[in-house]
Design a protein around this motif. Structure first.
Motif, PDB file in Angstrom:
ATOM      1  N   THR A 131       0.851  -1.187   0.000  1.00 42.08           N
ATOM      2  CA  THR A 131       0.000   0.000   0.000  1.00 42.08           C
ATOM      3  C   THR A 131       0.885   1.234   0.000  1.00 42.08           C
ATOM      4  O   THR A 131       2.044   1.188   0.435  1.00 42.08           O
ATOM      5  N   MET A 156      -3.355   4.048   8.325  1.00 36.08           N
ATOM      6  CA  MET A 156      -3.195   3.107   9.428  1.00 36.08           C
ATOM      7  C   MET A 156      -1.778   3.263   9.959  1.00 36.08           C
ATOM      8  O   MET A 156      -0.818   3.283   9.187  1.00 36.08           O
ATOM      9  N   MET A 168      -1.678  -1.419  16.227  1.00 34.91           N
ATOM     10  CA  MET A 168      -2.225  -0.789  15.021  1.00 34.91           C
ATOM     11  C   MET A 168      -3.285   0.236  15.398  1.00 34.91           C
ATOM     12  O   MET A 168      -4.066  -0.001  16.302  1.00 34.91           O
ATOM     13  N   GLU A 200       0.549   3.549   6.664  1.00 36.61           N
ATOM     14  CA  GLU A 200       0.047   3.061   5.375  1.00 36.61           C
ATOM     15  C   GLU A 200      -1.302   3.683   5.075  1.00 36.61           C
ATOM     16  O   GLU A 200      -2.075   3.948   5.987  1.00 36.61           O
TER      17      GLU A 200
HETATM   18  C1  MV4 Z   1      -4.400  -2.992   7.098  1.00 34.50           C
HETATM   19  C2  MV4 Z   1      -5.783  -2.786   6.982  1.00 34.50           C
HETATM   20  C3  MV4 Z   1      -6.214  -1.766   6.167  1.00 34.50           C
HETATM   21  N1  MV4 Z   1      -5.319  -0.997   5.526  1.00 34.50           N
HETATM   22  N2  MV4 Z   1      -3.557  -2.191   6.439  1.00 34.50           N
HETATM   23  C4  MV4 Z   1      -4.505  -6.355  10.446  1.00 34.50           C
HETATM   24  C5  MV4 Z   1      -3.505  -7.419  10.725  1.00 34.50           C
HETATM   25  C6  MV4 Z   1      -2.314  -7.078   9.918  1.00 34.50           C
HETATM   26  N3  MV4 Z   1      -1.667  -8.238   9.447  1.00 34.50           N
HETATM   27  C7  MV4 Z   1      -2.802  -6.226   8.833  1.00 34.50           C
HETATM   28  N4  MV4 Z   1      -4.093  -5.737   9.245  1.00 34.50           N
HETATM   29  C8  MV4 Z   1      -4.719  -4.780   8.542  1.00 34.50           C
HETATM   30  N5  MV4 Z   1      -3.892  -3.959   7.844  1.00 34.50           N
HETATM   31  C9  MV4 Z   1      -4.015  -1.209   5.673  1.00 34.50           C
HETATM   32  N6  MV4 Z   1      -3.144  -0.430   5.040  1.00 34.50           N
HETATM   33  C10 MV4 Z   1      -6.648  -3.620   7.678  1.00 34.50           C
HETATM   34  C11 MV4 Z   1      -6.114  -4.617   8.492  1.00 34.50           C
HETATM   35  C12 MV4 Z   1      -7.060  -5.403   9.213  1.00 34.50           C
HETATM   36  C13 MV4 Z   1      -7.253  -6.739   8.963  1.00 34.50           C
HETATM   37  C14 MV4 Z   1      -6.476  -7.440   8.054  1.00 34.50           C
HETATM   38  C15 MV4 Z   1      -6.680  -8.758   7.812  1.00 34.50           C
HETATM   39  C16 MV4 Z   1      -7.673  -9.435   8.513  1.00 34.50           C
HETATM   40  C17 MV4 Z   1      -8.433  -8.777   9.441  1.00 34.50           C
HETATM   41  C18 MV4 Z   1      -8.233  -7.439   9.683  1.00 34.50           C
HETATM   42  C19 MV4 Z   1      -9.018  -6.798  10.634  1.00 34.50           C
HETATM   43  C20 MV4 Z   1      -8.810  -5.481  10.868  1.00 34.50           C
HETATM   44  C21 MV4 Z   1      -7.838  -4.771  10.178  1.00 34.50           C
END
Ligand code: MV4
Length: 448
Positions: A131, A156, A168, A200
């Motif tokens: 991203t 984020m 986060m 990000e």
């Molecule tokens: C994000 C996102 C939205 N935008 N990054 C959560 C765990 C980590 N591995 C990455 N995560 C996220 N990163 C950006 N730039 C949303 C999440 C996220 C998420 C990701 C995968 C599965 C469930 C989630 C629940 C909330 C937020």
């Protein structure tokens, strides 16, 4: 091949690894805490050693005790499973000092991917999409300027030492950035001893799609398709499936090639997973890499016909991958439901206790990976997983039908479980239509 493998873990994954080792004719050593002396992994292993008291810090995380157990029993390899010491560089290096093979990637791979800002930079350097975002930001002022000039809100804020959702924060405005960046830094400092964060662009409603890879010590890396892990609650995965229902084949192949490129760049030499977020246009962005075997490796096994744990052990012993990318054929559809000792009607409150009755489903296309049995006590000291129920069908609808049938057959009494929750999800129209994202649970099950 190894003479003896010690499993530095507990629960269903310890059982899974013992089974793989036995099929390879390798004797096993189980280690256990005082809370786990009746656990199935202790009964199934050839030998067992008690390594400490109920607290994980005094047993499954206590490196000297685990090394001592390996020395006493003559184990020449240690499989760390997932969680605990599985992504601990220090532990993998200490294994090396004692001439014990750590069944996992080279220490440098764990370090490089363990630091998320470094992982992101490595992805960029190798042309793998991420991203829009930054490296480590030194101050709120610097972050504000970078967001204003090149990212835009919402963003984020992520801890570089974090992963899996820890440390986060979302910021929709400059004001929220000020508050949340400091909060994220403080949280990261106290959780990981490292306050560094990066920024990000925030993606709304992404899907969580991850690519399973296998690398060997001879420079070969292949990908085994993807898993959709979008059905999560507070960063705990609940249902996983393979392949992803909504991913076009050309996108899968692009993601696979990106995953292999990044893994090859760091000379990755074990089983591993690259986690991506995928948006509504099927654009994908690398998030982080898990340098261990994962809970949900099972669904990939079902659709590839491979035994990922056996391959991981053989690779660690120096074997060449004897499967080429063209040999990987994905057949059918697999779904995994995590059966946890939690009360889905009461905010998923843990429900430890004795399993009074335990009748396991079976039949065509049903797999159960568990360390539990009738009379076994789910302890309050560790994660609440009772077991994993996996079904396999010719297509997604058949896998769902088998899962519903198997969930209804599964009888667990004495403790609350997530079975009723799974049945509700499987009956949800959006789920059935494959319209799932990481917000699915929050949006459709807010009463839970
Ligand atoms: C994000 C996102 C939205 N935008 N990054 C959560 C765990 C980590 N591995 C990455 N995560 C996220 N990163 C950006 N730039 C949303 C999440 C996220 C998420 C990701 C995968 C599965 C469930 C989630 C629940 C909330 C937020």
């Amino acid at each position: 091949m190894f003479k003896k493998i010690l499993i530095a873990n507990r629960g269903e994954i310890a059982v899974r690894i013992i089974r793989a080792a036995r099929e390879l004719d390798i004797p096993t050593v189980a280690v256990y805490s005082e809370a786990d002396k009746n656990s199935l992994h202790v009964k199934l292993a050839d030998e067992s050693v008690c390594i400490g008291s109920v607290s994980s810090a005094e047993s499954y995380l206590k490196i000297p005790n685990i090394i001592a157990a390996a020395e006493i029993t003559g184990a020449d390899a240690i499989h760390p499973g997932y969680g605990f010491l599985s992504e601990n560089t220090k532990f993998s290096e200490i294994c090396g000092m004692y001439n014990i093979t750590f069944i996992g990637p080279r220490a440098e791979c764990i370090t490089k991917m363990g630091d998320k800002a470094t992982a992101r930079a490595t992805a960029i350097a190798n042309g793998v999409p991420v991203t829009n975002g930054t490296g480590i930001v030194s101050s709120v002022a610097v972050a504000k300027k970078l967001i204003k000039d090149k990212i835009g809100y919402p963003v984020m804020i992520k801890a570089t030492a974090g992963g899996g959702g820890k440390g986060m924060r979302i910021a929709n405005t400059e004001k929220e950035l000020e508050e949340n960046m400091v909060a994220a830094q403080n949280e990261a400092e106290s959780a990981f001893g490292n306050p560094d964060v990066y920024i990000e662009k925030y993606l709304k409603n992404p899907r969580h799609i991850e690519i399973q890879i296998l690398g060997d010590k001879h420079g070969n890396v292949i990908y085994l398709g993807e898993r959709d892990c979008s059905i999560q609650r507070r960063h705990q995965k609940l249902i996983e499936e393979a392949p992803s229902f909504s991913l076009p084949i050309d996108i899968r192949n692009k993601m696979g090639i990106a995953a292999v490129t990044l893994a090859s760049a760091i000379k990755y030499d074990s089983a591993g997973t690259l986690e991506f977020l995928v948006d509504g246009n099927n654009d994908f962005y690398f998030m982080e890499m898990n340098t261990r075997v994962q809970v949900e490796h099972t669904v990939t096994e079902m659709i590839t016909g491979l035994d990922i744990i056996k391959l991981q052990i053989q690779i660690a012993a120096g074997a060449k991958l004897n499967i080429k990318q063209n040999d990987i054929v994905l057949t059918g559809h697999a779904i995994e439901c995590r059966i946890n000792a939690e009360d889905p009607r009461n905010d998923f409150l843990p429900s430890p206790g004795i399993i009074e009755k335990f009748i396991v489903p079976g039949g065509n296309g049903v797999r159960v990976d568990t360390h539990s049995y009738q009379g076994y006590e789910i302890s309050p000291y560790y994660d609440s997983m009772i077991g994993k129920l996996i079904t396999f069908g010719i297509d997604r609808n058949e896998a769902i039908a088998k899962m519903k049938r198997a969930l209804r057959e599964f009888i667990i009494e004495g403790i609350d479980t997530t079975i009723p929750f799974h049945l509700e999800v499987l009956d949800n129209k959006l789920y059935k239509d494959g319209k799932i994202s990481t917000n699915f649970i929050a949006e459709n099950f807010s009463n839970k």
